[in-house]
Design a protein around this motif. Structure first.
Motif, PDB file in Angstrom:
ATOM      1  N   SER A  71       0.828  -1.205   0.000  1.00  0.00           N
ATOM      2  CA  SER A  71       0.000   0.000   0.000  1.00  0.00           C
ATOM      3  C   SER A  71       0.859   1.251   0.000  1.00  0.00           C
ATOM      4  N   LEU A  72       1.914   1.254   0.818  1.00  0.00           N
ATOM      5  CA  LEU A  72       2.789   2.422   0.882  1.00  0.00           C
ATOM      6  C   LEU A  72       3.459   2.690  -0.458  1.00  0.00           C
ATOM      7  N   LYS A  73       3.882   1.632  -1.117  1.00  0.00           N
ATOM      8  CA  LYS A  73       4.497   1.798  -2.430  1.00  0.00           C
ATOM      9  C   LYS A  73       3.507   2.415  -3.410  1.00  0.00           C
ATOM     10  N   GLU A  74       2.272   1.946  -3.391  1.00  0.00           N
ATOM     11  CA  GLU A  74       1.255   2.447  -4.311  1.00  0.00           C
ATOM     12  C   GLU A  74       0.879   3.895  -3.979  1.00  0.00           C
ATOM     13  N   ILE A  75       0.751   4.195  -2.686  1.00  0.00           N
ATOM     14  CA  ILE A  75       0.353   5.544  -2.277  1.00  0.00           C
ATOM     15  C   ILE A  75       1.448   6.551  -2.611  1.00  0.00           C
ATOM     16  N   HIS A  76       2.702   6.209  -2.331  1.00  0.00           N
ATOM     17  CA  HIS A  76       3.795   7.127  -2.632  1.00  0.00           C
ATOM     18  C   HIS A  76       3.985   7.292  -4.134  1.00  0.00           C
ATOM     19  N   ALA A  77       3.701   6.245  -4.898  1.00  0.00           N
ATOM     20  CA  ALA A  77       3.745   6.370  -6.360  1.00  0.00           C
ATOM     21  C   ALA A  77       2.644   7.302  -6.842  1.00  0.00           C
ATOM     22  N   LEU A  78       1.468   7.206  -6.232  1.00  0.00           N
ATOM     23  CA  LEU A  78       0.365   8.104  -6.575  1.00  0.00           C
ATOM     24  C   LEU A  78       0.740   9.553  -6.263  1.00  0.00           C
ATOM     25  N   ILE A  79       1.322   9.783  -5.085  1.00  0.00           N
ATOM     26  CA  ILE A  79       1.726  11.142  -4.704  1.00  0.00           C
ATOM     27  C   ILE A  79       2.728  11.692  -5.713  1.00  0.00           C
ATOM     28  N   ARG A  80       3.700  10.866  -6.089  1.00  0.00           N
ATOM     29  CA  ARG A  80       4.691  11.315  -7.063  1.00  0.00           C
ATOM     30  C   ARG A  80       4.024  11.661  -8.397  1.00  0.00           C
ATOM     31  N   ASP A  81       3.096  10.842  -8.817  1.00  0.00           N
ATOM     32  CA  ASP A  81       2.419  11.084 -10.087  1.00  0.00           C
ATOM     33  C   ASP A  81       1.648  12.400 -10.054  1.00  0.00           C
ATOM     34  N   ILE A  82       0.957  12.664  -8.953  1.00  0.00           N
ATOM     35  CA  ILE A  82       0.201  13.916  -8.828  1.00  0.00           C
ATOM     36  C   ILE A  82       1.151  15.107  -8.850  1.00  0.00           C
ATOM     37  N   LEU A  83       2.263  15.002  -8.132  1.00  0.00           N
ATOM     38  CA  LEU A  83       3.229  16.098  -8.082  1.00  0.00           C
ATOM     39  C   LEU A  83       3.814  16.391  -9.465  1.00  0.00           C
ATOM     40  N   VAL A  84       4.125  15.336 -10.205  1.00  0.00           N
ATOM     41  CA  VAL A  84       4.700  15.536 -11.541  1.00  0.00           C
ATOM     42  C   VAL A  84       3.672  16.158 -12.477  1.00  0.00           C
ATOM     43  N   ARG A  85       2.443  15.697 -12.380  1.00  0.00           N
ATOM     44  CA  ARG A  85       1.401  16.266 -13.246  1.00  0.00           C
ATOM     45  C   ARG A  85       1.149  17.735 -12.931  1.00  0.00           C
ATOM     46  N   GLY A  99       8.106  18.429  -9.605  1.00  0.00           N
ATOM     47  CA  GLY A  99       7.405  17.338  -8.950  1.00  0.00           C
ATOM     48  C   GLY A  99       8.242  16.076  -8.822  1.00  0.00           C
ATOM     49  N   LEU A 100       9.204  15.912  -9.735  1.00  0.00           N
ATOM     50  CA  LEU A 100      10.111  14.762  -9.656  1.00  0.00           C
ATOM     51  C   LEU A 100      11.085  14.896  -8.495  1.00  0.00           C
ATOM     52  N   ARG A 101      11.338  16.142  -8.064  1.00  0.00           N
ATOM     53  CA  ARG A 101      12.375  16.391  -7.063  1.00  0.00           C
ATOM     54  C   ARG A 101      11.834  16.782  -5.690  1.00  0.00           C
ATOM     55  N   ILE A 102      10.532  16.973  -5.586  1.00  0.00           N
ATOM     56  CA  ILE A 102       9.940  17.256  -4.269  1.00  0.00           C
ATOM     57  C   ILE A 102      10.024  15.989  -3.422  1.00  0.00           C
ATOM     58  N   ARG A 103      10.586  16.108  -2.244  1.00  0.00           N
ATOM     59  CA  ARG A 103      10.754  14.922  -1.394  1.00  0.00           C
ATOM     60  C   ARG A 103       9.434  14.535  -0.721  1.00  0.00           C
ATOM     61  N   ILE A 104       9.198  13.237  -0.692  1.00  0.00           N
ATOM     62  CA  ILE A 104       7.991  12.675  -0.079  1.00  0.00           C
ATOM     63  C   ILE A 104       8.418  11.847   1.132  1.00  0.00           C
ATOM     64  N   LEU A 105       7.989  12.261   2.312  1.00  0.00           N
ATOM     65  CA  LEU A 105       8.322  11.548   3.536  1.00  0.00           C
ATOM     66  C   LEU A 105       7.180  10.617   3.929  1.00  0.00           C
ATOM     67  N   TYR A 106       7.525   9.590   4.695  1.00  0.00           N
ATOM     68  CA  TYR A 106       6.480   8.788   5.336  1.00  0.00           C
ATOM     69  C   TYR A 106       6.520   9.070   6.830  1.00  0.00           C
ATOM     70  N   GLY A 107       5.349   9.195   7.437  1.00  0.00           N
ATOM     71  CA  GLY A 107       5.249   9.367   8.884  1.00  0.00           C
ATOM     72  C   GLY A 107       4.141   8.509   9.452  1.00  0.00           C
ATOM     73  N   GLY A 108       4.297   8.103  10.701  1.00  0.00           N
ATOM     74  CA  GLY A 108       3.286   7.270  11.350  1.00  0.00           C
ATOM     75  C   GLY A 108       3.916   6.009  11.896  1.00  0.00           C
ATOM     76  N   SER A 109       4.285   6.041  13.197  1.00  0.00           N
ATOM     77  CA  SER A 109       4.893   4.877  13.853  1.00  0.00           C
ATOM     78  C   SER A 109       6.219   4.457  13.219  1.00  0.00           C
ATOM     79  N   VAL A 110       7.020   5.439  12.813  1.00  0.00           N
ATOM     80  CA  VAL A 110       8.371   5.141  12.324  1.00  0.00           C
ATOM     81  C   VAL A 110       9.263   4.894  13.524  1.00  0.00           C
ATOM     82  N   ARG A 111       9.897   3.722  13.556  1.00  0.00           N
ATOM     83  CA  ARG A 111      10.738   3.330  14.682  1.00  0.00           C
ATOM     84  C   ARG A 111      12.039   2.735  14.150  1.00  0.00           C
ATOM     85  N   PRO A 112      13.043   2.615  14.995  1.00  0.00           N
ATOM     86  CA  PRO A 112      14.290   1.987  14.534  1.00  0.00           C
ATOM     87  C   PRO A 112      14.063   0.598  13.949  1.00  0.00           C
TER      88      PRO A 112
END
Length: 259
Positions: free
Chosen positions: A184-198, A204-217
């Protein structure tokens, strides 16, 4: 991770931390100076009460400082609010806007967030724009619709990689041990990238996309290995210097292995 984008790790202290925490910040700045300067960008977002002191402590190191929110106006009769200009006056470089806790607890709309993004740009701050869905929306398979609308309505025209970072944070994952599946994360981040590029073309290719939510070591390497995950917005784990550094080290190892 995307090899040609320098990853970014952001620590959001939320409403935590006082002057006693500054000793740990000094340790973090020292470690960042000696271990991560060339491979990973690192930002800490303490409470507004500590912004200027945090920047003073980190001076001379590559550790950067950001705020957790701002008002959309530069000045005015807005008791208790802090403008982007005030944040910049504290020498901070970043500001988180649209965090799900702000959207939920303070009823901030996409329009409110867009106004704050413009305020950040006006003050010379890079905006970290948070987007994400609720658990009910996730279970109803509405993520694509929610994410598309949030990006479209929360980010004004003209965004570039210099002034805008996206942080995908599913609201239901924050403060829990649950995260979306890696698929799901792969698909969602790919969607975000696609929207940014469009919307923003090459930017949009160079805007950094972070993931957040229970990130732990324990899960950082797995999460940061996903294509189009260009870093992490870290909550609770950023309050523990050892844990936060471990996440930064996981990111650095991936960079060195050419992810």
């Amino acid at each position: 991770m995307t090899p040609d984008l320098k990853p970014l790790i952001v620590g959001n202290w939320k409403m935590n931390g006082d002057r006693d925490q500054l000793d740990q910040l000094a340790i973090l700045a020292h470690r960042i100076s000696h271990e991560f300067q060339q491979s990973v960008d690192v930002v800490v977002c303490p409470p507004a009460t500590l912004l200027y002191v945090a920047k003073t402590i980190s001076e001379g190191s590559p550790l950067m400082v950001g705020a957790q929110d701002c008002h959309n106006e530069a000045t005015g009769a807005h008791t208790g609010d802090i403008s982007a200009e005030m944040i910049a006056d504290c020498l901070a470089e970043f500001c988180i806007v649209g965090h799900s806790e702000r959207r939920n607890n303070h009823r901030e709309t996409n329009s409110h967030v867009a106004g704050k993004v413009k305020a950040c740009w006006r003050a010379g701050l890079a905006s970290i724009v948070c987007i994400g869905e609720t658990k009910a929306q996730y279970d109803a398979c509405e993520v694509d619709m929610i994410i598309t609308k949030q990006i479209t309505d929360s980010i004004p025209e003209g965004a570039t990689e210099k002034d805008t970072i996206i942080a995908y944070e599913p609201f239901w994952a924050i403060g829990s041990t649950k995260i979306p599946s890696l698929k799901s994360l792969k698909e969602i981040h790919a969607l975000i990238r696609d929207i940014l590029v469009r919307r923003f073309g090459d930017h949009g290719l160079r805007i950094r996309i972070l993931y957040g939510g229970s990130v732990r070591p324990e899960n950082a390497t797995e999460l940061l290995s996903i294509q189009n995950v260009n870093g992490a917005l870290v909550g609770g784990a950023s309050l523990q210097t050892a844990d936060f550094l471990a996440i930064c080290q996981s990111c650095q190892s991936l960079v060195r292995n050419h992810y």
